[in-house]
Each structure stands twice: as structure tokens, then as C-alpha cells.
Design a protein around this motif. Structure first.
Motif, PDB file in Angstrom:
ATOM      1  N   GLU A 197       0.831  -1.200   0.000  1.00 51.35           N
ATOM      2  CA  GLU A 197       0.000   0.000   0.000  1.00 51.35           C
ATOM      3  C   GLU A 197       0.872   1.258   0.000  1.00 51.35           C
ATOM      4  OE1 GLU A 197      -3.429   2.226   2.758  1.00 51.35           O
ATOM      5  OE2 GLU A 197      -2.428   0.415   3.454  1.00 51.35           O
TER       6      GLU A 197
ATOM      7  N   ASP B 298       2.323   1.287  -3.717  1.00 50.75           N
ATOM      8  CA  ASP B 298       1.383   1.443  -4.823  1.00 50.75           C
ATOM      9  C   ASP B 298       0.461   2.645  -4.677  1.00 50.75           C
ATOM     10  OD1 ASP B 298       2.481  -0.882  -5.828  1.00 50.75           O
ATOM     11  OD2 ASP B 298       0.923  -2.180  -4.972  1.00 50.75           O
ATOM     12  N   GLU B 299       0.085   2.973  -3.441  1.00 53.84           N
ATOM     13  CA  GLU B 299      -0.900   4.035  -3.249  1.00 53.84           C
ATOM     14  C   GLU B 299      -0.310   5.326  -2.678  1.00 53.84           C
ATOM     15  OE1 GLU B 299      -4.367   2.720  -1.173  1.00 53.84           O
ATOM     16  OE2 GLU B 299      -4.336   0.721  -2.096  1.00 53.84           O
ATOM     17  N   LEU B 300       0.768   5.193  -1.910  1.00 53.76           N
ATOM     18  CA  LEU B 300       1.341   6.382  -1.276  1.00 53.76           C
ATOM     19  C   LEU B 300       2.628   6.849  -1.939  1.00 53.76           C
ATOM     20  CD1 LEU B 300       0.728   5.433   2.474  1.00 53.76           C
ATOM     21  CD2 LEU B 300      -0.725   6.784   0.944  1.00 53.76           C
TER      22      LEU B 300
END
Length: 496
Positions: free
Chosen positions: A408, A411-413
Motif C-alpha cells: 500500500e 502502490d498508493e502512497l
């Protein structure tokens, strides 16, 4: 009796050792006794109470082990070095300081200040001054996580050997040995000799990598003999070698009760449909070793990357690092085993003493270092090992950070390196300071192997010791502790 500041400084310089050797394993022992042979005054420091390091770890005296030599390969080499050290200690040429863990090196105007902690019970800071320093701090195990690796009964391969050598105990009765590297054969051989049942040695490579450079292999026949000895021991005990395979999951609730083993492809990805379950009550797993170099990198020492991705110190032909006055020997230059460590310790001592070593010693070092690079290339972890992870698998055991939390962050932050992942997830902020999870976090962050460590404290230090000071201190940075034979050590008072 010196009374003026200049007189006290001169007296302290006269007591200061020519060389501080950090680490009393094979490299450090060889360096200290060789340097003393060449006329240098040395201090040898180690976090352990006795010499030998991890390789020559031996049982505590209270256990009454009658034959510690049976737990080691090349025990007579250690006893020879230990006898030489004892002779030099009696003559006052070497001082061994056991129980002194070095947490920082500091450059001074005329050498180094070696800052040590003597455990949480100590109330003062201790500093050992030295004109030069030789780093022989060895290595620690590379760990690649898998589901269930936090279960009781799952230990490192080196940890299993340490339990046997130091405590005369086994991690279990039926032990699966897994991972990659020559340590697996040595560990399995020790365990079965001590009475354990080893149903399988699960090796992620196939050993064919050694055939790519037959000259480097043929140049070290003793290594072939050693490997054949381990192999014959395992064959005699009916231990099965499973190449190109890995433990991809450990099962159990209160303790490991079985593992799942799967075949791997060339990139270390598990091959579907090849899984097999093996009952056991312990797992000894490790994927090679990583050099312990943070004391040097904090001073800005340059590094090199070995064929297996491990980062070691860059040294010249005389074992000098890029930091003036700092030498390095053994695993800190790249993992290569005890024989290479001893040779490099001797060579580094010659360099510090400004003596020319025998050409045969240089040739032996070249052969063993070539073999070390061959060994590293043969056991380099493949990128596909992450295929055996699950989202809920803990990567950082100390802070309980899972695979999903790291992915996470990436990929997201937007985390693209281990440091950013650490700041976002706390992976690597626990007691081991990322030594256990560092390679896995770096791989999941997309940066391959972790870069060289840069940390101001190489080990945990109580705040009381960091805060302690003395107005009459003779060491750098306000360090306290009265002077011993070779300068301030925090013990053995000399108040002249």
C-alpha cells in the motif's frame, strides 16, 4: 606524575594502543595476534564475553562441555589463535575487552575514539582511543519471510548452530533446514551429528552455478573436501537434499508442526502443483549472510556490491577502506568464510604495521576471495521469491508490518525506496533496526537489495550512558571513564 594538560595528553598518547580491533571472531583474532607479533600494541573488543565470534562460538563454562571441538570445523585453528592471544595478553601487548559492544566510531585529530557500551547496567560512557582501527565485525543472516515464519520453532540456520554450540541444545527434534547457501549443509551436518532428525535440506539453488568457474573452485580444494564431508554426513544419516526448492509456508498454532515445500523456477517463483507438506517441530532457515558494516559507513566509507547483492566495504590490496586509518578484514569486505577472514586479518595487520606480507598469503587471499565471489553468485536470491508471500504475511517482525501495508505504501502512497517505506509503515524501526527485514522491504519497495546502512548508533545504547559525562573527561564528546593500560575504557582506574 603529569600535572599540566599537555603532560596529561602526552601520557595518554603513550598509553593509547596502536590498533583497536573490533570483533574477536576469526578475522579479529588473527589480526590482533599478528599485529602483536609485529610489535604493535593492540586492544581487541567484542560484545561477547569470550573470543571466537559467531563461527567459533563455544559452550558456556558452566555447561561443562567435555568436547567442544566436536561442534566445530577447524577447532584447532581457533585454539592456536587463542593460545597466541593469551601469550600476548600476559606480555602486555594485547588487551582483550569482552562484553564491550561498539556503538560508534569517531574520528579525532590523531586517530579514533571507539565508543562502547558495557550493557544496560553500566552507568557511565566508555571510550577506547586508538591510532588506527581494524573492523572485523562479521556478518548477520539474510532472511526472506514466508507465511508462518514468525511461529515458535522457526529459527535462522545460524541461530540453530548457535543454540547447539553455545547452549548444547537443539531447536527441535525433527528439523527442516532450508534457504540457500553453504551454511545450510554445515548446519544440517551439525544438527544430525547432535542427534536431531533432519527430513530434508531445502536449497533454493541447484549448485550448478559453481560449475561456471571451475578454476576458482579447483583453486580451493579444502572447500571441496569440507563440502564433501558435510555431504557424506548427511548421506550417512539419510538426509534428503531438495534443490531448486523452498519452504513457502510454515504451519502450526502454538508452534510449527509442518512446512510446505515447493519447487522453484529459475527466478525462484514457486511452481504450482509441486507443493509437498513435511512434518517437523522446527525449521532452520537462512539465505546467506550480509556484512555488518554500519560502523564504517557512518564514517563515509565506500562500499561495493557482491554478486549476491550484499553490500560490503570497498578496500584496496592492503585491506584499507576509503577512511584514513580504518582497515577491514573478513566478512565486512564480502562474505567468504573463516579461512578467508583469518587470511585477511593477517594481511590487514601487516598493512597497519607497514610490513610486507609473504607473497603466499596474498595468493591465498586472492584464491579465497575469488571463491567467495563464485559462492555469492551461485546463491544470489532470485526476484521471484515474493511469489510465496501472502498479503497478511508479516515482513517486519518487530513492528508487525505486513506485505499488504508495504505494498500500500508503494502502490498508493508513492514510496519508492526502503527509507520512505520505513517512514510510512514503521518497517525497520524495531529492535533489530531493519537487519531482519531490510532485504525483504527493499525488494518489495522495488529497489532490490538495501543500500549500505548509515546509522549513528550501531546498537541499542541506554539513554543514561549517552547522557553521562564528566568534566574531567579525557575522551572525545564528553566521554567518561578512567584510563586503563591502553587509555580510557571506563574501567581499570589509572588516575595518575
Amino acid at each position: 606524575m603529569p600535572t599540566s594538560p599537555s603532560d596529561r595528553a602526552a601520557a595518554e598518547a603513550a598509553r593509547r594502543p596502536d590498533l583497536a580491533v573490533i570483533g574477536a571472531g576469526p578475522a579479529g583474532l588473527a589480526a590482533a595476534v599478528t599485529a602483536a607479533d609485529l610489535g604493535l600494541r593492540c586492544v581487541l573488543l567484542d560484545a561477547g564475553r569470550s573470543t571466537g565470534g559467531q563461527y567459533y562460538r563455544h559452550p558456556a563454562p558452566g555447561l561443562g562441555a567435555a568436547r567442544p571441538d566436536r561442534l566445530h570445523h577447524g577447532w584447532s585453528v581457533y585454539t592456536g589463535l587463542a593460545d597466541r592471544l593469551a601469550a600476548h595478553e600476559r606480555a602486555g601487548r594485547v588487551r582483550f575487552l569482552g562484553g564491550h559492544q561498539v556503538w560508534a566510531l569517531e574520528r579525532t585529530g590523531d586517530g579514533f575514539a571507539v565508543h562502547v557500551t558495557r550493557g544496560p547496567e553500566a552507568t557511565d560512557r566508555a571510550t577506547v582511543p586508538a591510532a588506527a582501527v581494524l573492523l572485523a565485525t562479521g556478518a548477520y543472516e539474510r532472511q526472506l519471510p514466508f507465511p508462518g515464519w514468525t511461529l515458535p520453532g522457526v529459527v535462522t540456520a545460524g541461530g540453530a548452530q548457535a543454540m547447539l554450540k553455545a547452549g548444547l541444545v537443539l531447536p527441535g527434534r525433527r528439523i527442516v533446514v532450508a534457504g540457500s547457501g553453504p551454511l545450510l549443509l554445515a548446519a544440517a551436518s551439525s544438527l544430525v551429528t547432535a542427534g536431531a532428525e533432519v527430513p530434508a535440506v531445502v536449497e533454493a539453488t541447484d549448485y550448478l552455478g559453481y560449475a561456471r568457474r571451475p578454476g576458482a573452485l579447483a583453486a580451493v580444494p579444502a572447500k571441496l573436501v569440507e563440502g564433501a564431508g558435510h555431504g557424506s554426513t548427511l548421506l550417512r544419516h539419510g538426509v534428503r537434499l531438495r534443490p531448486r526448492s523452498a519452504v513457502v509456508e510454515a504451519h502450526g498454532t502454538e508452534r510449527v508442526t509442518a512446512v510446505t515445500v515447493a519447487r522453484l523456477d529459475a527466478d525462484w517463483r514457486p511452481v504450482p502443483g509441486t507443493e509437498r507438506r513435511i512434518a517437523c517441530d522446527a525449521v532452520a532457515v537462512g539465505h546467506g549472510l550480509l556484512p555488518q558494516i554500519d560502523l564504517a559507513t557512518e564514517l563515509g566509507a565506500a562500499t561495493r556490491t557482491a554478486p549476491d547483492g550484499a553490500v560490503g566495504l570497498r578496500v584496496d590490496a592492503r585491506l584499507r577502506t576509503t577512511v584514513p586509518g580504518l582497515w577491514s578484514a573478513g566478512e565486512t569486505n564480502g562474505v567468504g568464510g573463516a579461512d578467508l577472514a583469518i587470511v585477511e586479518g593477517e594481511l590487514a595487520a601487516h598493512a597497519v604495521a607497514d610490513r610486507v606480507p609473504k607473497p603466499a598469503l596474498l595468493r591465498r587471499r586472492a584464491r579465497l576471495r575469488n571463491f567467495a565471489d563464485l559462492m555469492a553468485a551461485a546463491h544470489r536470491p532470485g526476484p521471484g521469491w515474493t511469489g510465496w508471500l501472502r498479503p497478511d504475511t508479516d515482513v517486519c517482525r518487530c513492528e508487525e508490518v505486513s506485505v499488504s501495508a508495504i505494498r500500500e505504501a508503494v502502490d498508493e502512497l508513492g514510496a519508492g525506496d526502503p527509507r520512505t517505506v520505513k517512514l510510512l509503515t514503521r518497517a525497520g524501526m524495531g529492535w533489530c533496526q531493519g537487519r531482519m527485514c531490510g532485504p525483504a522491504v527493499a525488494c518489495l519497495a522495488g529497489s532490490g537489495e538495501p543500500g549500505p546502512d548509515r546509522r549513528p548508533l550501531a546498537c541499542p545504547v541506554p539513554l543514561s550512558q549517552l547522557a553521562a559525562g564528566s568534566s574531567g573527561s579525557s575522551g572525545p564528546s564528553g566521554s567518561s571513564g578512567p584510563s586503563g593500560r591502553f587509555g580510557p575504557t571506563g574501567e581499570d582506574a589509572d588516575t595518575a
